[in-house]
Design an enzyme around this catalytic site. Structure first.
Site, PDB file in Angstrom:
ATOM      1  N   CYS A   1       0.835  -1.207   0.000  1.00 49.17           N
ATOM      2  CA  CYS A   1       0.000   0.000   0.000  1.00 49.17           C
ATOM      3  C   CYS A   1       0.873   1.263   0.000  1.00 49.17           C
ATOM      4  O   CYS A   1       1.571   1.549   0.976  1.00 49.17           O
ATOM      5  CB  CYS A   1      -0.902  -0.034   1.233  1.00 49.17           C
ATOM      6  SG  CYS A   1      -1.787   1.498   1.568  1.00 49.17           S
TER       7      CYS A   1
ATOM      8  N   CYS B   1       0.101   3.770   2.781  1.00 47.42           N
ATOM      9  CA  CYS B   1       0.565   3.231   4.067  1.00 47.42           C
ATOM     10  C   CYS B   1       2.051   3.499   4.242  1.00 47.42           C
ATOM     11  O   CYS B   1       2.499   3.947   5.319  1.00 47.42           O
ATOM     12  CB  CYS B   1       0.327   1.722   4.143  1.00 47.42           C
ATOM     13  SG  CYS B   1      -1.397   1.224   4.073  1.00 47.42           S
TER      14      CYS B   1
END
Length: 144
Positions: free
Chosen positions: A70, A73
């Site tokens: 991600c 993230c």
């Protein structure tokens, strides 16, 4: 719960310390170098130790549900770490990899990442989905 131990890497010397979950609030130090173990550096927790760790502390816990693939993230990770250092001693910062811990992600109903969940004595008190800057992360962790 008494025998559940969390592996905490020392921020000073890098040694892995086996910390009993019941000692989370006791300001534990490294067995090798004596450095403070919970200095605000986010801890990686898995399903095996999550409940014992979160349930043993009187401090609020901010959990970052994330995944290595991600982009947002990974982009938010430095801000999460910065907020953790800023609130050391007042809140604990935890990271949970949803790919390695799918049951934990399902239990918290994680549908998008990154998602931050604030827990107090094991109960959810706040939630935010999406990346945030360090100041907003610290405000979420410190909110009552």
């Amino acid at each position: 719960m008494d025998d559940v131990r969390v592996h905490v890497r020392c921020p000073g010397c890098g040694a892995t310390n086996r910390l009993p979950a019941t000692r989370v609030d006791d300001q534990p130090v490294c067995g090798r170098c004596g450095a403070e173990l919970l200095d605000g550096t986010p801890l990686e927790l898995g399903e095996a130790e999550f409940d014992a760790f979160v349930g043993a502390t009187r401090q609020p816990v901010l959990v970052d549900f994330w995944a290595a693939w991600c982009g947002p993230c990974r982009a938010m990770a430095p801000a999460f770490a910065q907020a953790g250092r800023q609130l050391a001693g007042r809140a604990l910062f935890v990271k949970v990899d949803i790919d390695a811990n799918p049951a934990l992600a399902a239990r918290f109903g994680i549908r998008s990442i990154p998602t931050l969940v604030r827990l107090e004595r094991g109960r959810e008190t706040a939630r935010h989905s999406g990346a945030l800057p360090a100041a907003a992360i610290a405000a979420l962790a410190a909110s009552a």
